[in-house]
Design a protein around this motif. Structure first.
Motif, PDB file in Angstrom:
ATOM      1  N   LEU A   1       1.499   6.668   6.571  1.00  0.00           N
ATOM      2  CA  LEU A   1       0.419   5.678   6.470  1.00  0.00           C
ATOM      3  C   LEU A   1       0.367   4.893   7.766  1.00  0.00           C
ATOM      4  O   LEU A   1       1.398   4.521   8.326  1.00  0.00           O
TER       5      LEU A   1
ATOM      6  N   HIS B   1       0.825  -1.206   0.000  1.00  0.00           N
ATOM      7  CA  HIS B   1       0.000   0.000   0.000  1.00  0.00           C
ATOM      8  C   HIS B   1       0.864   1.263   0.000  1.00  0.00           C
ATOM      9  O   HIS B   1       0.520   2.260  -0.635  1.00  0.00           O
ATOM     10  N   LEU B   2       1.984   1.224   0.726  1.00  0.00           N
ATOM     11  CA  LEU B   2       2.916   2.357   0.680  1.00  0.00           C
ATOM     12  C   LEU B   2       3.415   2.589  -0.744  1.00  0.00           C
ATOM     13  O   LEU B   2       3.483   3.730  -1.217  1.00  0.00           O
TER      14      LEU B   2
ATOM     15  N   GLN C   1       0.697   4.020  -3.063  1.00  0.00           N
ATOM     16  CA  GLN C   1       0.406   5.430  -2.785  1.00  0.00           C
ATOM     17  C   GLN C   1       1.602   6.338  -3.067  1.00  0.00           C
ATOM     18  O   GLN C   1       1.547   7.546  -2.789  1.00  0.00           O
TER      19      GLN C   1
ATOM     20  N   GLU D   1      -2.063   1.621   9.335  1.00  0.00           N
ATOM     21  CA  GLU D   1      -3.128   0.656   9.064  1.00  0.00           C
ATOM     22  C   GLU D   1      -3.256  -0.318  10.221  1.00  0.00           C
ATOM     23  O   GLU D   1      -2.247  -0.771  10.782  1.00  0.00           O
TER      24      GLU D   1
END
Length: 461
Positions: free
Chosen positions: A142, A34-35, A38, A144
């Motif tokens: 980020l 996800h890092l 993005q 999560e």
């Protein structure tokens, strides 16, 4: 994979725990992905992994810290060599450097970057974790929160109800024979004159997987289970963890090969050896198949080996049917209760595995769908209330032996069911609901926290 598919019940990964090792490893890998997606990966200078509840209480013994590091390094649990995994973790610990896949190498001190919060349970599930990435100014790029919900499955919101919500709202049901509980499964079987394996195969094809791929999946899982079992039957010596539990499968197998052939219980001894071999490999951090979890990984392979080695009239196709039937039964538990020991205790692991194996064995021995359902019910009924209290927080005692007993119970449950007319008074749906209620009523100290039972009454040196 669609939530309707039952094939996800079996995953290839590393030991010793699907919920404490495989799940966190997958979550950490997903966080880094996800890092990257993005566009933030190159600006990361620090990553922290905070572990909560059961993940913190038994995290070291279950290898959760190692799993998080391996996931952050981008290693795939299904394919990484266990020796490579060990070397990677040791190097990160020693060098205090964490190489992000496709990104920078970070300063990473285990004590600062992997933190255990043993007295904090996140609200959605006992196996909670939070990953946070910061830039050079300490600004959060980020963060999560993830939950490891059993069998290596992960969820990042409303974990406790995510499976049901997905099934009801997010995916169209393309199965030709849909079912959500055992009653509906039996209705489909009886109305269409099909076995549970027939229904499983047809449904997977309806979801878009070819029949050949489904059978290939079954062969792949079978081969992975056999490979793990064979490794476990060859190795001797102490298991890692410091409490000096010795491997027994190899020496027991040697003894069995030398004993008199007329021993009528020798087959049962072999079943125990098969199960012990798999779970000794699991305890050593080897490659195993979640079935439906790592802690219960030996039950289904042991019954498969019983079919392969001691029932010569059965074929490779029967072994595939065994796995398809077992997967369908496991899916019912996962959807309508849980396969997480942190929620259900060990009844949700060994009990579910035994129930799955009993149904599969009943089917390939010629039983009807109703008899397979009865076998599954019998096996679980006699695991209800089983606690999860691992000594030293390790998946060794009593976990390894429990797999042997779970396999033997599965065989006997199938044999009893095949001699019954099908008029039993307890249904599989009722026993699944009973397991769920029992798990919710069970004190947390008996649910994979090492705070009760054998974990506190046995002194380890």
């Amino acid at each position: 994979m669609q939530p309707y598919s039952v094939l996800d019940l079996f995953k290839v990964g590393l030991g010793p725990s699907s919920s404490h090792t495989l799940g966190p490893m997958r979550a950490a890998e997903r966080f880094v992905q996800h890092l990257k997606e993005q566009g933030k990966l190159d600006t990361v200078v620090q990553i922290r992994a905070d572990l909560y509840g059961s993940l913190a209480l038994t995290g070291v013994g279950h290898g959760t810290d190692k799993a998080v590091v391996l996931g952050l390094c981008g290693l795939d649990a299904a394919t990484v060599d266990p020796e490579v995994a060990d070397h990677t973790f040791l190097q990160v610990k020693t060098d205090e450097r964490l190489p992000l896949p496709g990104g920078p190498v970070l300063r990473f001190t285990m004590g600062e970057c992997v933190r255990f919060f043993t007295d904090v349970f996140l609200p959605e599930h006992p196996n909670g974790m939070r990953f946070t990435a910061e830039d050079e100014y300490g600004i959060v790029l980020l963060s999560e929160t993830w939950y490891s919900v059993g069998g290596g499955a992960i969820a990042n919101e409303l974990a406790k109800n995510s499976a049901k919500r997905d099934l009801l709202t997010e995916f169209p049901d393309q199965r030709p024979y849909p079912f959500f509980n055992a009653t509906e499964l039996l209705h489909q079987a009886q109305a269409n004159n099909l076995t549970i394996a027939d229904i499983t195969l047809a449904n997977e094809v309806g979801l878009g997987t070819s029949e050949g791929d489904v059978m290939g999946w079954a062969d792949h899982i079978n081969e992975a289970m056999v490979s793990c079992m064979n490794r476990g039957m060859d190795l001797e010596g102490p298991l890692p963890g410091g409490i000096q539990v010795q491997r027994r499968a190899a020496r027991m197998a040697r003894s069995l090969r030398q004993q008199a052939a007329e021993d009528q219980l020798g087959v049962i001894d072999w079943v125990s050896v098969y199960a012990l071999a798999v779970n000794e490999e699991n305890a050593a951090g080897g490659r195993v198949v979640t079935a439906p979890t790592n802690g219960s990984a030996g039950v289904i392979p042991a019954v498969l080996a019983y079919i392969h080695n001691h029932m010569p009239r059965l074929t490779a196709d029967d072994e595939r049917r065994f796995l398809l039937t077992a997967a369908a039964i496991g899916w019912l538990y996962k959807r309508n209760a849980s396969i997480s020991a942190a929620e259900m205790g060990c009844q949700g692991e060994i009990g579910v595995a035994s129930s799955m194996a009993a149904a599969g064995l009943a089917e390939v021995m010629g039983g009807t769908a109703a008899q397979a359902e009865h076998a599954a019910e019998i096996a679980m009924e006699h695991h209800l209330g089983m606690t999860c209290d691992p000594i030293g927080g390790l998946v060794q005692v009593p976990c390894i032996e429990r797999n042997a007993f779970g396999a033997v119970k599965a065989i006997q449950a199938a044999r009893i069911a095949l001699r019954e007319p099908g008029d039993h008074c307890v249904s599989l749906d009722e026993v699944i609901e009973t397991m769920r209620q029992t798990g919710e009523d069970m004190a947390s100290k008996y649910k994979e926290t090492a705070q009760g039972g054998l974990a506190v009454n046995v002194v380890v040196c």
